[in-house]
Design a protein around this motif. Structure first.
Motif, mmCIF file in Angstrom:
data_model
loop_
_atom_site.group_PDB
_atom_site.id
_atom_site.type_symbol
_atom_site.label_atom_id
_atom_site.label_comp_id
_atom_site.label_asym_id
_atom_site.label_seq_id
_atom_site.Cartn_x
_atom_site.Cartn_y
_atom_site.Cartn_z
ATOM 1 N N LEU A 178 0.891 -1.165 0.000
ATOM 2 C CA LEU A 178 0.000 0.000 0.000
ATOM 3 C C LEU A 178 0.922 1.206 0.000
ATOM 4 N N VAL A 179 0.968 1.920 -1.118
ATOM 5 C CA VAL A 179 1.966 2.967 -1.337
ATOM 6 C C VAL A 179 1.293 4.319 -1.572
ATOM 7 N N LYS A 180 2.097 5.375 -1.546
ATOM 8 C CA LYS A 180 1.530 6.712 -1.704
ATOM 9 C C LYS A 180 1.014 6.970 -3.113
ATOM 10 N N ARG A 181 1.807 6.603 -4.128
ATOM 11 C CA ARG A 181 1.384 6.930 -5.494
ATOM 12 C C ARG A 181 2.012 5.962 -6.499
ATOM 13 N N LEU A 182 1.170 5.455 -7.387
ATOM 14 C CA LEU A 182 1.589 4.585 -8.480
ATOM 15 C C LEU A 182 1.329 5.293 -9.811
ATOM 16 N N PRO A 183 2.033 4.900 -10.862
ATOM 17 C CA PRO A 183 1.700 5.441 -12.186
ATOM 18 C C PRO A 183 0.315 4.962 -12.604
ATOM 19 N N GLU A 184 -0.420 5.817 -13.284
ATOM 20 C CA GLU A 184 -1.791 5.503 -13.684
ATOM 21 C C GLU A 184 -1.959 5.734 -15.178
ATOM 22 N N GLU A 185 -2.742 4.847 -15.808
ATOM 23 C CA GLU A 185 -3.079 4.982 -17.223
ATOM 24 C C GLU A 185 -4.584 5.177 -17.347
ATOM 25 N N PRO A 186 -5.038 5.748 -18.469
ATOM 26 C CA PRO A 186 -6.472 6.054 -18.609
ATOM 27 C C PRO A 186 -7.394 4.849 -18.425
ATOM 28 N N HIS A 187 -6.935 3.636 -18.794
ATOM 29 C CA HIS A 187 -7.816 2.464 -18.690
ATOM 30 C C HIS A 187 -7.858 1.870 -17.284
ATOM 31 N N ASP A 188 -7.008 2.340 -16.377
ATOM 32 C CA ASP A 188 -6.960 1.774 -15.027
ATOM 33 C C ASP A 188 -8.247 2.097 -14.267
ATOM 34 N N LEU A 189 -8.823 1.070 -13.667
ATOM 35 C CA LEU A 189 -10.021 1.232 -12.847
ATOM 36 C C LEU A 189 -9.595 1.245 -11.386
ATOM 37 N N ARG A 190 -9.963 2.281 -10.676
ATOM 38 C CA ARG A 190 -9.516 2.427 -9.296
ATOM 39 C C ARG A 190 -10.290 1.535 -8.325
ATOM 40 N N MET A 191 -9.569 1.107 -7.315
ATOM 41 C CA MET A 191 -10.130 0.317 -6.227
ATOM 42 C C MET A 191 -10.677 1.263 -5.158
ATOM 43 N N GLY A 192 -11.706 0.836 -4.454
ATOM 44 C CA GLY A 192 -12.243 1.648 -3.369
ATOM 45 C C GLY A 192 -11.663 1.300 -2.016
ATOM 46 N N TRP A 193 -11.038 0.117 -1.938
ATOM 47 C CA TRP A 193 -10.565 -0.397 -0.658
ATOM 48 C C TRP A 193 -9.258 -1.153 -0.842
ATOM 49 N N ALA A 194 -8.483 -1.235 0.236
ATOM 50 C CA ALA A 194 -7.310 -2.105 0.289
ATOM 51 C C ALA A 194 -7.481 -3.034 1.481
ATOM 52 N N LEU A 195 -7.090 -4.287 1.311
ATOM 53 C CA LEU A 195 -7.090 -5.262 2.399
ATOM 54 C C LEU A 195 -5.656 -5.720 2.591
ATOM 55 N N THR A 196 -5.114 -5.492 3.792
ATOM 56 C CA THR A 196 -3.742 -5.892 4.100
ATOM 57 C C THR A 196 -3.735 -6.741 5.369
ATOM 58 N N PRO A 197 -2.691 -7.550 5.566
ATOM 59 C CA PRO A 197 -2.663 -8.444 6.729
ATOM 60 C C PRO A 197 -2.729 -7.714 8.070
ATOM 61 N N ARG A 198 -1.945 -6.659 8.243
ATOM 62 C CA ARG A 198 -1.923 -5.968 9.534
ATOM 63 C C ARG A 198 -2.907 -4.805 9.582
ATOM 64 N N GLY A 199 -3.093 -4.140 8.469
ATOM 65 C CA GLY A 199 -3.947 -2.964 8.440
ATOM 66 C C GLY A 199 -5.421 -3.272 8.273
ATOM 67 N N GLY A 200 -5.739 -4.494 7.875
ATOM 68 C CA GLY A 200 -7.134 -4.859 7.658
ATOM 69 C C GLY A 200 -7.732 -4.154 6.447
ATOM 70 N N LEU A 201 -9.006 -3.855 6.520
ATOM 71 C CA LEU A 201 -9.722 -3.226 5.423
ATOM 72 C C LEU A 201 -9.622 -1.715 5.567
ATOM 73 N N ARG A 202 -9.164 -1.056 4.518
ATOM 74 C CA ARG A 202 -8.960 0.399 4.566
ATOM 75 C C ARG A 202 -9.603 1.044 3.345
ATOM 76 N N ARG A 203 -10.378 2.093 3.575
ATOM 77 C CA ARG A 203 -10.993 2.866 2.504
ATOM 78 C C ARG A 203 -9.933 3.699 1.832
ATOM 79 N N LEU A 204 -9.945 3.740 0.496
ATOM 80 C CA LEU A 204 -8.999 4.552 -0.272
ATOM 81 C C LEU A 204 -9.696 5.820 -0.728
ATOM 82 N N SER A 205 -8.911 6.867 -0.932
ATOM 83 C CA SER A 205 -9.499 8.191 -1.123
ATOM 84 C C SER A 205 -10.149 8.397 -2.475
ATOM 85 N N GLY A 206 -9.608 7.759 -3.533
ATOM 86 C CA GLY A 206 -10.138 7.988 -4.879
ATOM 87 C C GLY A 206 -9.675 9.297 -5.477
ATOM 88 N N GLN A 207 -8.798 10.036 -4.788
ATOM 89 C CA GLN A 207 -8.315 11.331 -5.313
ATOM 90 C C GLN A 207 -6.819 11.350 -5.411
#
Length: 198
Positions: free
Chosen positions: A169-198
């Motif tokens: 789970l990182v601050k910023r990845l490269p993005e392309e126009p066809h990429d569909l954003r995720m609303g959530w991340a699930l990690t082992p220690r952090g559990g379920l986390r809402r992502l900002s979408g911005q």
């Protein structure tokens, strides 16, 4: 925890993939097992609808088949991808570990009938394998585009959850126009986390 990797300049997707795959390959088995156990414990607590799309982790992907059993124990019916030609993924219902069979690319898939590419539209939660996801919801996959093409048929109200290790789970990845954003991340220690979408 959100990781910032210090590398000069802007990295492209290929560089991200190479680094993350190398980190996954170097992960000790005991750490991988602990993370898989934590994911299985957390995934069973996700508020699911009747149908959940998931996957069987392979090649260092976080998780284990125990995630699938946790979903079923929570009352969900689980759909898994079925291999086929390039394009949107087909799906079949997971009915237990004994129903899995070896498939192409070292994957395991259900032996029951394929339900078609539109079956993803039944799911209220879709667990998506990822190499990384950023705080905006930009997902880094393996580059074949199967999920990008598949998720176009998902219910617009479905929760798209990228499953990654905590340091993926990182601050910023490269993005392309066809990429569909995720609303959530699930990690082992952090559990379920809402992502900002911005």
């Amino acid at each position: 925890m959100v990781i910032t990797v210090n590398m000069p300049g802007e990295r492209d997707k290929h560089a991200w993939r190479s680094e993350i795959l190398a980190q996954r390959a170097a992960l000790p088995d005991i750490d991988r097992a602990e993370e898989a156990s934590a994911l299985a414990a957390t995934v069973g607590q996700i508020d699911t609808s009747e149908w959940v799309c998931a996957y069987v982790p392979v090649r260092g992907e976080p998780g284990s088949p125990a995630m699938l059993e946790a979903l079923r124990a929570a009352g969900a019916r689980v759909l898994l991808p079925v291999t086929g030609p390039p394009g949107p993924l087909d799906w079949a219902e997971y009915t237990g570990a004994g129903s899995l069979r070896p498939a192409r690319y070292g994957l395991l898939e259900p032996s029951g009938p394929a339900l078609g590419v539109t079956a993803v539209g039944r799911a209220g939660v879709i667990l998506v394998p990822a190499l990384a996801v950023d705080l905006r919801g930009v997902r880094l996959g393996r580059g074949a585009g199967y999920y990008d093409r598949t998720l176009a048929a998902a219910d617009p109200a479905a929760r798209l959850v990228a499953v990654v290790r905590d340091d993926e789970l990182v601050k910023r990845l490269p993005e392309e126009p066809h990429d569909l954003r995720m609303g959530w991340a699930l990690t082992p220690r952090g559990g379920l986390r809402r992502l900002s979408g911005q």
